[in-house]
Design an enzyme around this catalytic site. Sequence first.
Site, mmCIF file in Angstrom:
data_model
loop_
_atom_site.group_PDB
_atom_site.id
_atom_site.type_symbol
_atom_site.label_atom_id
_atom_site.label_comp_id
_atom_site.label_asym_id
_atom_site.label_seq_id
_atom_site.Cartn_x
_atom_site.Cartn_y
_atom_site.Cartn_z
ATOM 1 N N LYS A 294 -14.666 81.625 50.467
ATOM 2 C CA LYS A 294 -16.024 81.115 50.311
ATOM 3 C C LYS A 294 -16.087 79.666 50.762
ATOM 4 O O LYS A 294 -15.319 78.824 50.294
ATOM 5 C CB LYS A 294 -16.496 81.200 48.854
ATOM 6 N N GLU B 196 -6.077 72.176 44.235
ATOM 7 C CA GLU B 196 -5.969 70.832 44.805
ATOM 8 C C GLU B 196 -7.240 70.116 44.397
ATOM 9 O O GLU B 196 -8.320 70.401 44.906
ATOM 10 C CB GLU B 196 -5.806 70.912 46.323
ATOM 11 N N CYS C 155 -10.288 63.363 48.609
ATOM 12 C CA CYS C 155 -9.676 63.474 47.281
ATOM 13 C C CYS C 155 -8.527 62.492 47.079
ATOM 14 O O CYS C 155 -8.236 62.097 45.961
ATOM 15 C CB CYS C 155 -9.190 64.911 47.052
ATOM 16 N N GLU D 103 -13.362 59.149 39.384
ATOM 17 C CA GLU D 103 -13.453 59.430 40.814
ATOM 18 C C GLU D 103 -14.908 59.325 41.265
ATOM 19 O O GLU D 103 -15.776 60.038 40.769
ATOM 20 C CB GLU D 103 -12.910 60.821 41.115
#
Length: 499
Positions: A195, A271, A305, A402
Amino acid sequence: MSSTASVPLFQKFKLPNGVEYEQPLGLFINGEFVTGKEGKAFEVINPSTGNVVGKVHEATAADVDIAVDAAETAFYDGPWSKMSSADRGHLLLKLADLFEENLTILASIEAFDNGKAIQLAKGDIGACIGCLRYYGGWADKIHGKVIETNSGSFNFTKQEPIGVCGQIIPWNFPLLMWAWKIGPAIACGNTVVLKTAEQTPLGGLFAAKLCKEAGFPPGVINILSGFGRTAGAAIASHMKIHKVAFTGSTLVGRQIMKAAAESNLKKVTLELGGKSPNIVFEDADIDRAVEWINFGIYYNAGQCCCAGSRVYVQESIYDKVIEAFRKRAQANVVGNPFDEATFQGAQVSEAQYNRIMSYVELGKKEGATVEVGGERHGNEGYFIKPTVFSNVTEDMRIMQEEIFGPVCAIAKFKDLDDAISKGNSTTYGLASAVHTGSLSTAMEVANRLRAGTVWVNSYNTLHWALPFGGYGESGIGRELGKEALRNYTQVKTVSINLS
């Protein structure tokens, strides 16, 4: 969301740089582009303008079921199940060749769909090509081993594919993450239901077209456009999917892991997020370090990331680094992704733009100093000026959370122990870097930082042969390199009694 009555399976696109091509819009299931079972579609938005550029067909749980059934049939009964490992590798190599032949189209789609600078998008596609070729080479080199126990038995292990693998990729590197997931899974002999992110569906669908052209049998690779709460949730909890790989936020990663556990205990690799430290010692080459700091945080508009979003500078050179970094950040060219001079394109969506700007305002309220940026760029699309905060303390949210945007927080450290303490003061552990002229300092920092990657006098220098993944809340397992193959195989032991 709307009905697919007016949405074709293919549409001619002309991109801002003049590239014209046929864009698939349907779901790629069992080797064909098809409409969704529930007849839904959703809009695709160009982040550089905020304008709707088209619609794609939306996958729901019913479409996931159909794709999984196709993948299961391909794995157990189709030509894929009988294909040699060398032939699987040849298909990946052919796919890499097709990526290379279509590099300009693929890079242009990324710049259009994601908003990233075209020069960076070309680099992404180059890395896709390298990744697919790397795993194409691995396909016939995945072996078990013979294990001696006693003279009365013959024992060996086999590395076998898992079966149907579910894969859910993010919007920040749409095609690169596509290749990172597809490459090792296919090299090991699995079949895939992948996806794409709802913000960036176009590249994955065009890549699906190339899979068909490369000659992959029907059902081996299935590509779905859809939302996480529906199609993604269906993949994570599906009883016929035996492995799920996810790249995205830590929050969603927890949900994926829970769904995997509550369904069939499928294997999971994650991840996830990061808040990576970038440490500059007083013996570093300041100009060189500043170049890497700049690349580490503003690459891909900060939507990375492993972005080096926490910069720690030794006290004696702090003011010099601040001054040099301020000038370097201001020199970044922000704007039209299709301008070859652009380094920083748009943020991917209005929601992401608003999220980043909320952190910028939070940093100001927390008392940090805005050295540069801190505001939008232009009056169209989702652009943010490169932002540098100084005088940041460890308790500030802009130092701990983050942000996933072009926002850098800088603080001082006293000595090596202080740098390590501050570098490790996070629940994440994806990446890190140290800038120093001392090899012994570099090695000690590398050994003591709790992170999956440590760069020395560089940043963001990833390679398909090098394992990538995190400690702590940055995830489970490793992407890339030989290590990624472990995610997509299971070991079978065979013991033969010779007596």
